[in-house]
Structures are given as structure tokens and as C-alpha cells.
Motif scaffolding. Structure first.
Motif, PDB file in Angstrom:
ATOM      1  N   VAL A   1       0.398  -1.736   0.346  1.00 32.16           N
ATOM      2  CA  VAL A   1      -0.192  -0.146  -0.155  1.00 32.16           C
ATOM      3  C   VAL A   1       1.013   1.148   0.338  1.00 32.16           C
ATOM      4  O   VAL A   1       1.845   1.824   0.356  1.00 32.16           O
ATOM      5  CB  VAL A   1      -0.793   0.337   0.802  1.00 32.16           C
ATOM      6  CG1 VAL A   1      -1.978   1.222   1.210  1.00 32.16           C
ATOM      7  CG2 VAL A   1      -2.031  -0.708   0.905  1.00 32.16           C
ATOM      8  N   THR A   2       0.620   2.250  -0.463  1.00 31.03           N
ATOM      9  CA  THR A   2       1.408   3.268  -1.211  1.00 31.03           C
ATOM     10  C   THR A   2       0.259   4.424  -0.333  1.00 31.03           C
ATOM     11  O   THR A   2      -0.517   4.337  -1.266  1.00 31.03           O
ATOM     12  CB  THR A   2       1.272   3.806  -2.395  1.00 31.03           C
ATOM     13  OG1 THR A   2       2.990   2.778  -2.409  1.00 31.03           O
ATOM     14  CG2 THR A   2       2.934   4.860  -2.462  1.00 31.03           C
ATOM     15  N   LEU A   3       0.821   5.136   0.637  1.00 31.99           N
ATOM     16  CA  LEU A   3       0.100   6.255   1.707  1.00 31.99           C
ATOM     17  C   LEU A   3       1.450   7.447   1.255  1.00 31.99           C
ATOM     18  O   LEU A   3       1.909   7.367   1.224  1.00 31.99           O
ATOM     19  CB  LEU A   3      -0.033   6.364   2.474  1.00 31.99           C
ATOM     20  CG  LEU A   3      -0.640   7.017   4.259  1.00 31.99           C
ATOM     21  CD1 LEU A   3      -1.619   7.763   3.404  1.00 31.99           C
ATOM     22  CD2 LEU A   3      -0.393   6.917   5.202  1.00 31.99           C
ATOM     23  N   THR A   4       0.277   8.963   0.982  1.00 29.74           N
ATOM     24  CA  THR A   4       0.687  10.491   0.365  1.00 29.74           C
ATOM     25  C   THR A   4      -0.530  11.591   1.478  1.00 29.74           C
ATOM     26  O   THR A   4      -1.332  10.715   1.409  1.00 29.74           O
ATOM     27  CB  THR A   4       0.217  10.461  -1.087  1.00 29.74           C
ATOM     28  OG1 THR A   4       1.353   9.135  -1.717  1.00 29.74           O
ATOM     29  CG2 THR A   4       1.121  12.154  -1.295  1.00 29.74           C
ATOM     30  N   PHE A   5       0.903  11.920   1.930  1.00 31.28           N
ATOM     31  CA  PHE A   5      -0.013  12.961   2.968  1.00 31.28           C
ATOM     32  C   PHE A   5       0.183  14.101   1.908  1.00 31.28           C
ATOM     33  O   PHE A   5       1.552  14.273   1.432  1.00 31.28           O
ATOM     34  CB  PHE A   5       0.624  13.477   4.091  1.00 31.28           C
ATOM     35  CG  PHE A   5       0.443  12.111   5.169  1.00 31.28           C
ATOM     36  CD1 PHE A   5      -0.589  11.882   5.680  1.00 31.28           C
ATOM     37  CD2 PHE A   5       1.765  10.812   4.813  1.00 31.28           C
ATOM     38  CE1 PHE A   5      -1.012  11.246   6.655  1.00 31.28           C
ATOM     39  CE2 PHE A   5       1.349   9.738   6.755  1.00 31.28           C
ATOM     40  CZ  PHE A   5       0.282   9.961   6.581  1.00 31.28           C
ATOM     41  N   THR A   6      -1.003  14.894   1.758  1.00 35.03           N
ATOM     42  CA  THR A   6      -1.151  15.780   0.838  1.00 35.03           C
ATOM     43  C   THR A   6      -2.017  16.973   1.084  1.00 35.03           C
ATOM     44  O   THR A   6      -2.312  16.552   2.725  1.00 35.03           O
ATOM     45  CB  THR A   6      -1.257  15.722  -0.346  1.00 35.03           C
ATOM     46  OG1 THR A   6      -1.133  16.388  -1.322  1.00 35.03           O
ATOM     47  CG2 THR A   6      -3.157  15.910  -0.426  1.00 35.03           C
ATOM     48  N   ASP A   7      -1.950  18.441   1.066  1.00 38.61           N
ATOM     49  CA  ASP A   7      -2.818  19.258   1.318  1.00 38.61           C
ATOM     50  C   ASP A   7      -4.377  19.153   0.527  1.00 38.61           C
ATOM     51  O   ASP A   7      -4.543  18.507  -0.213  1.00 38.61           O
ATOM     52  CB  ASP A   7      -2.564  20.562   1.429  1.00 38.61           C
ATOM     53  CG  ASP A   7      -2.052  21.228  -0.065  1.00 38.61           C
ATOM     54  OD1 ASP A   7      -2.269  20.857  -1.029  1.00 38.61           O
ATOM     55  OD2 ASP A   7      -0.825  21.801  -0.586  1.00 38.61           O
ATOM     56  N   ASP A   8      -4.962  19.879   1.457  1.00 40.56           N
ATOM     57  CA  ASP A   8      -6.387  20.405   1.013  1.00 40.56           C
ATOM     58  C   ASP A   8      -6.511  20.503  -1.034  1.00 40.56           C
ATOM     59  O   ASP A   8      -6.973  20.785  -1.806  1.00 40.56           O
ATOM     60  CB  ASP A   8      -7.228  21.303   1.265  1.00 40.56           C
ATOM     61  CG  ASP A   8      -8.055  21.103   2.761  1.00 40.56           C
ATOM     62  OD1 ASP A   8      -7.264  19.719   2.766  1.00 40.56           O
ATOM     63  OD2 ASP A   8      -8.736  22.270   3.389  1.00 40.56           O
ATOM     64  N   GLU A   9      -5.368  21.585  -1.268  1.00 37.79           N
ATOM     65  CA  GLU A   9      -5.359  22.171  -2.580  1.00 37.79           C
ATOM     66  C   GLU A   9      -5.310  20.804  -3.531  1.00 37.79           C
ATOM     67  O   GLU A   9      -5.406  20.395  -5.083  1.00 37.79           O
ATOM     68  CB  GLU A   9      -4.100  22.957  -2.823  1.00 37.79           C
ATOM     69  CG  GLU A   9      -4.139  24.069  -4.215  1.00 37.79           C
ATOM     70  CD  GLU A   9      -2.404  24.660  -4.623  1.00 37.79           C
ATOM     71  OE1 GLU A   9      -2.786  25.261  -5.777  1.00 37.79           O
ATOM     72  OE2 GLU A   9      -2.428  25.589  -3.388  1.00 37.79           O
ATOM     73  N   GLU A  10      -4.457  20.099  -3.278  1.00 37.07           N
ATOM     74  CA  GLU A  10      -3.290  18.632  -4.308  1.00 37.07           C
ATOM     75  C   GLU A  10      -4.864  18.054  -3.738  1.00 37.07           C
ATOM     76  O   GLU A  10      -5.790  17.297  -4.922  1.00 37.07           O
ATOM     77  CB  GLU A  10      -2.835  18.369  -3.680  1.00 37.07           C
ATOM     78  CG  GLU A  10      -1.954  16.966  -4.747  1.00 37.07           C
ATOM     79  CD  GLU A  10      -2.034  17.713  -6.209  1.00 37.07           C
ATOM     80  OE1 GLU A  10      -2.092  16.702  -7.212  1.00 37.07           O
ATOM     81  OE2 GLU A  10      -1.516  18.848  -6.487  1.00 37.07           O
ATOM     82  N   ILE A  11      -5.303  17.364  -3.003  1.00 38.31           N
ATOM     83  CA  ILE A  11      -6.112  16.128  -2.893  1.00 38.31           C
ATOM     84  C   ILE A  11      -7.619  17.234  -3.659  1.00 38.31           C
ATOM     85  O   ILE A  11      -8.266  16.063  -4.314  1.00 38.31           O
ATOM     86  CB  ILE A  11      -6.636  15.894  -1.649  1.00 38.31           C
ATOM     87  CG1 ILE A  11      -7.405  14.675  -1.185  1.00 38.31           C
ATOM     88  CG2 ILE A  11      -7.524  16.596  -0.571  1.00 38.31           C
ATOM     89  CD1 ILE A  11      -7.099  13.508  -0.516  1.00 38.31           C
ATOM     90  N   HIS A  12      -7.743  18.171  -3.705  1.00 34.32           N
ATOM     91  CA  HIS A  12      -8.902  18.759  -4.230  1.00 34.32           C
ATOM     92  C   HIS A  12      -8.757  18.843  -5.520  1.00 34.32           C
ATOM     93  O   HIS A  12      -9.881  18.223  -6.653  1.00 34.32           O
ATOM     94  CB  HIS A  12      -8.691  20.388  -4.033  1.00 34.32           C
ATOM     95  CG  HIS A  12     -10.757  21.411  -4.634  1.00 34.32           C
ATOM     96  ND1 HIS A  12     -10.638  22.356  -4.187  1.00 34.32           N
ATOM     97  CD2 HIS A  12     -11.104  20.794  -5.507  1.00 34.32           C
ATOM     98  CE1 HIS A  12     -11.463  22.792  -4.742  1.00 34.32           C
ATOM     99  NE2 HIS A  12     -11.982  21.504  -6.160  1.00 34.32           N
ATOM    100  N   LYS A  13      -7.564  19.194  -6.153  1.00 32.84           N
ATOM    101  CA  LYS A  13      -7.459  18.610  -7.340  1.00 32.84           C
ATOM    102  C   LYS A  13      -7.705  17.321  -8.444  1.00 32.84           C
ATOM    103  O   LYS A  13      -8.527  17.058  -9.385  1.00 32.84           O
ATOM    104  CB  LYS A  13      -5.606  19.118  -8.110  1.00 32.84           C
ATOM    105  CG  LYS A  13      -5.853  20.700  -8.155  1.00 32.84           C
ATOM    106  CD  LYS A  13      -4.128  20.641  -8.194  1.00 32.84           C
ATOM    107  CE  LYS A  13      -4.576  22.113  -8.170  1.00 32.84           C
ATOM    108  NZ  LYS A  13      -2.146  22.270  -8.092  1.00 32.84           N
TER     109      LYS A  13
END
Length: 165
Positions: free
Chosen positions: A42-54
Motif C-alpha cells: 500500500v502506498t500512502l501519500t499525505f497531501t494538502d487540501d489544494e492537491e486533494i481537491h485537484k
């Protein structure tokens, strides 16, 4: 092989302590055991709201940020997700058969939700990770029965790991 977690932190707004990664590996092991899955990555990436919105807009046509997205690698391409677990044989080795998929968590949304629900950020991230993992292996919450099943499974994993509310 065993269940493996590969992770990255692509955001700078929320501190993700190294110790939490060990907790996420524990949650992956517990959830895998409960579901009879001993191997996979499993690959997990933490991102911010701007990127997950895209990503939410691009892949789900939903024009807002979300808390977690899951992208299963082992599906058969039909609308309802049916996971296909490949087995290595002497004749053929499938290079992605061990990849369960990708989970992307918005750390910013996790902070807001942990405050809203009145529990720790570690628990919220753990919840989102287990939720994402269950999606990777074919669970969904499109109806009340599916939501109840996922909720019970998530809570059982979190309780066993000591991440209660």
C-alpha cells in the motif's frame, strides 16, 4: 512477502511524526489479518487540501477537497470493484500483483476533522488510513448496509490498535 507500507509526505502544513508511521503499519497489519490479506503493498501519500481537491475533481468529478482518496490497483475495471489477487506461478510473474493501491490523505482536512470529532489527529489519520485500505480491497459505503459494515470494520481495527475515541 508481507503487507508493506510505502509512504511520502508531500505537504508542509501538518507535522506527521515518524512514530505515527509505525502506528499506520500496525493498522495495516491488523486490518490485513482481519480481512485475510497477508501480502501486498500500500502506498500512502499525505497531501494538502489544494492537491486533494485537484485529484478529487480529476478522478471523481467532485469540485471540492476531501479527506481521503483510494486508488485500487487490483480491480477488474467494472463499475463495482472486484479485487483480483494474482498469484505468482513458475510460468508468469505479474509485476503489479502485489500492489494493492494508493491512499491519499489530506493532512489539513484530517486536522479539522480531528478537532470537529474531538479526538486526536493520530486517531483521525489512522481512521482515514483504515477507511482507505478497506476501499482498496473492495469495500464501499454507497448504501446503509455498506456503510455500517465499513464502520464496524474500521472501529474494530482502531480498537485493537488502541486508537479509540
Amino acid at each position: 512477502m508481507s503487507l508493506q507500507l510505502d509512504w511520502s509526505n508531500e505537504q508542509q502544513k501538518v507535522d506527521i511524526p515518524e512514530a505515527w508511521i509505525g502506528r499506520l503499519e500496525q493498522l495495516l497489519r491488523i486490518a490485513g489479518e482481519k480481512e485475510g490479506i497477508a501480502d501486498g503493498e500500500v502506498t500512502l501519500t499525505f497531501t494538502d487540501d489544494e492537491e486533494i481537491h485537484k485529484l478529487n475533481l480529476e478522478y471523481r468529478n467532485i469540485d471540492r477537497p476531501t479527506d481521503v482518496l483510494s486508488f485500487a490497483m487490483q480491480d477488474d475495471g467494472v463499475e463495482e470493484l472486484n479485487i483480483i489477487f494474482e498469484v505468482e506461478t513458475e510460468d508468469e510473474i505479474d509485476p503489479i500483483s502485489g500492489m494493492l493501491g494508493d491512499i491519499i490523505i489530506s493532512a489539513e482536512t484530517a486536522v479539522r476533522q480531528s478537532e470537529e470529532y474531538g479526538h486526536s489527529l493520530e486517531r483521525e489519520i489512522g481512521f482515514l488510513f483504515v477507511h482507505g485500505f478497506l476501499h482498496l480491497i473492495g469495500y464501499d459505503h454507497q448504501d446503509e448496509a455498506g456503510e455500517a459494515e465499513m464502520t464496524a470494520k474500521q472501529e474494530a481495527v482502531l480498537q485493537e490498535a488502541g486508537l479509540s475515541r
